[in-house]
Design an enzyme around this catalytic site. Structure first.
Site, PDB file in Angstrom:
ATOM      1  CD  GLU A 281      -3.038   1.176   0.685  1.00 16.89           C
ATOM      2  OE1 GLU A 281      -3.214   2.013  -0.230  1.00 16.89           O
ATOM      3  OE2 GLU A 281      -3.869   0.315   1.002  1.00 16.89           O
ATOM      4  CG  ASP A 285      -0.652   5.160  -1.073  1.00 24.35           C
ATOM      5  OD1 ASP A 285      -1.416   4.780  -1.978  1.00 24.35           O
ATOM      6  OD2 ASP A 285      -0.930   5.076   0.133  1.00 24.35           O
ATOM      7  CB  SER A 484      -4.983   2.012  -2.502  1.00 24.00           C
ATOM      8  OG  SER A 484      -5.823   1.721  -1.421  1.00 24.00           O
TER       9      SER A 484
END
Length: 572
Positions: A281, A285, A484
């Site tokens: 994650e 990002d 995401s």
């Protein structure tokens, strides 16, 4: 000592604490504080009561002033038709407006000090107090609370939480919105790695989403990068044992960043950057914010959640309330089911997001990866909105897929794309026209009992969310999917537009939604095909909302077409 006698003594001691702090005569009585996460999330297990002498940190959200005035100011500085457009408030301006009354601050401070709280510190806006207490002191201060240690989540992290609601003295109820660090469990990332699509004849076609695919689809040329100056910056937030590694970013840019100017490292990490394994994650990002918003100074807000009794998302909000100079664009891939949170908590967090909007920050939140969601209320199914995606003061980003997974083609709905209607926040005026048009024209509406048609509708925009390449722990990982991914991509595009605005003497975009809806999604690719998932039952058969022309609660107004969006947003 009997249990009843023990409880009686505890109640007596707590009354004395309240009397000492508040100088209140008469009987000590309590009003229930509704802020609590109502169910234990799946995957979390109690390890039993915590030792009474263990230390923990609690955050007290003090009641703010002039929230209605703040709301009006947000509208004024975000509306291109207003004479105040772009004239954002400073942190000091916001503090002057919302800081609690002197009575509130003194009352809460005396109450805490009398209970033995120590190392209390506030923020610039003075509307939060964070203090250290022992478990024994915290349970006496907040009757009903009973602290247990829990373990759960993919990283098997430990947290201290109370499975029971706490109460506040009635004299404190007008001064405290909620106490953080007691109830909310860390949400786990729903980012997924999907199997490679099986399509014949793929020779010479792309084999997953990379920065070059993003730039090709959204019409970003090699010249569409930042200038490398420090007057424009962007940020992403990482939580819950999620870290990025500089070595992963370097390897990602070596593999995928050769065709455009980019920065090789994060400019600033705010908070604690852990030394554990990188999280997919956090890696995603950073890598896609820095490749979409290429060559723009990038910050990472790191609230890894290692401290057992604090809430990382709340820590991030505290940072925003305590820093005068912040990046213009923030992307956050975080969310909770709206119904799992109390009204006290969601309303206060919404005000924190409003404070950021008044300061000209663009906050983008992922819409979630469960489609319309689903939950059962009194035996009946309803869709399940996500928060903060459902806040009217953020720009929420949904997800799309390529119509042909191996070609840079038109986009369709990614079935996981979160979207729907809030059950907490009323529909803001800026989107009423667009939502009314959707509700009156969509041929595939679910039954009206499944959603609140008068609530804040989301998402507002979308970007590709399916089939990304990510480098994490030095390993290239294919077919990573989720909103995401779409959120930092859209954030990076807005950072490039901010670059043009700042260099031409204009203010940054700030809160985008009023302008976005006024301009009816101009500069975006409209996504008109596909539906997202929801309740798997006879009435809706797993289907939530479907996309169509214009705005829809699956992909919002659509995905970015950079040159057209720049032209739309460069003036005034």
């Amino acid at each position: 000592m009997t249990a009843d006698l023990q409880k009686g003594r505890m109640r007596l001691r707590t009354c004395l604490v309240g009397l000492l702090a508040l100088f209140v005569a008469g009987q000590c009585s309590y009003s229930p504080e509704p802020d609590q996460q109502r169910t234990l999330p799946p995957g979390w297990v109690s390890l039993g009561r915590v030792d009474y002498e263990e230390e923990l940190s609690l955050t007290f959200a003090l009641r703010q002033q002039n929230v209605e005035t703040l709301s009006e100011l947000v509208q004024a500085v975000s509306d291109p038709g207003s004479p105040r457009y772009g004239k954002y408030l400073t942190l000091e301006d916001v503090a002057e407006l919302v800081r609690p009354s002197p009575l509130t601050f003194r009352t809460v401070q005396k109450w805490l000090l009398a209970a033995g709280a120590r190392n209390c510190h506030s923020v610039t806006t003075q509307d939060f107090l964070t203090c250290w207490l022992s478990v024994r002191q915290a349970e006496l201060l907040l009757p009903g609370a009973e602290f247990h240690r829990y373990v759960g989540g993919p990283a098997e992290i430990h947290v201290i939480r109370s499975p029971r609601p706490y109460h506040l003295p009635k004299a404190l109820a007008p001064h405290v919105d909620f106490v953080g660090g007691l109830h909310r469990f860390p949400p786990t990332s729903s980012l997924r790695q999907r199997p490679e699509p099986q399509v014949s004849g793929t020779v010479g076609l792309h084999l997953g989403v990379t920065p070059s695919v993003i730039r090709q689809r959204y019409n970003l040329t090699a010249q569409d990068v930042g200038s490398g100056t420090t007057n424009n910056s962007q940020a992403c937030a990482q939580f819950l044992e999620q870290y990025f590694h500089d070595s992963d970013l370097a390897e990602f840019m070596r593999l995928f960043g050769g065709k455009f100017a980019h920065q090789a490292s994060v400019a600033r990490v705010v908070g604690q950057q852990g030394w554990g394994r990188a999280g997919i994650e956090a890696s995603l990002d950073v890598e896609y914010l820095m490749s979409a918003g290429a060559n723009i100074s990038t910050w990472v807000y790191s609230s890894p959640g290692r401290h057992e009794s604090q809430e990382p998302f709340l820590q991030w909000l505290l940072l925003l309330s305590n820093e005068s100079a912040l990046p213009h664009v923030h992307t956050v891939s975080y969310g909770d089911d709206e119904d799992s949170l109390s009204s006290a908590y969601t309303q206060r967090v919404n005000t924190e997001l409003m404070k950021a909007a008044a300061r000209g920050l663009t906050l983008l939140f992922a819409s979630g990866d469960s489609g319309a969601g689903c939950w059962s209320v009194s035996g009946r199914h309803q869709f399940r909105p996500s928060f903060p995606a459902s806040s009217p003061y953020v720009t929420t980003v949904g997800g799309t897929s390529f119509q042909n997974p191996f070609r840079v083609t038109n986009e369709i709905v990614d079935y996981i794309s979160g979207g729907g209607f809030s059950n907490v926040f009323p529909q803001p005026s800026y989107q009423e026209e667009a939502v009314a048009l959707f509700l009156s024209s969509s041929p595939h509406l679910p039954p009206s009992s499944y959603f609140n048609a008068s609530g804040r509708a989301y998402p507002d925009v979308a970007a590709l969310s399916d089939g990304y390449w990510v480098v994490s722990n030095r390993v290239p990982i294919p077919w990573v999917s989720g909103t995401s991914a779409s959120t930092p991509v859209f954030g990076g595009v807005l950072s490039l537009i901010n670059e043009h605005r700042i260099l031409s003497g204009r203010p940054p975009l700030g809160f985008l939604n009023p302008r976005l809806y006024q301009q009816r999604g101009a500069g975006l690719f409209d996504v008109t095909h596909g539906c997202h998932e929801s309740c798997l039952n006879e009435e809706v058969q797993g289907q939530g909302f479907c996309s169509g022309p214009g705005w829809d609660p699956v992909t919002g107004w659509g995905t970015p077409n950079f040159p057209a969006l720049l032209k739309t947003l460069i003036n005034p």
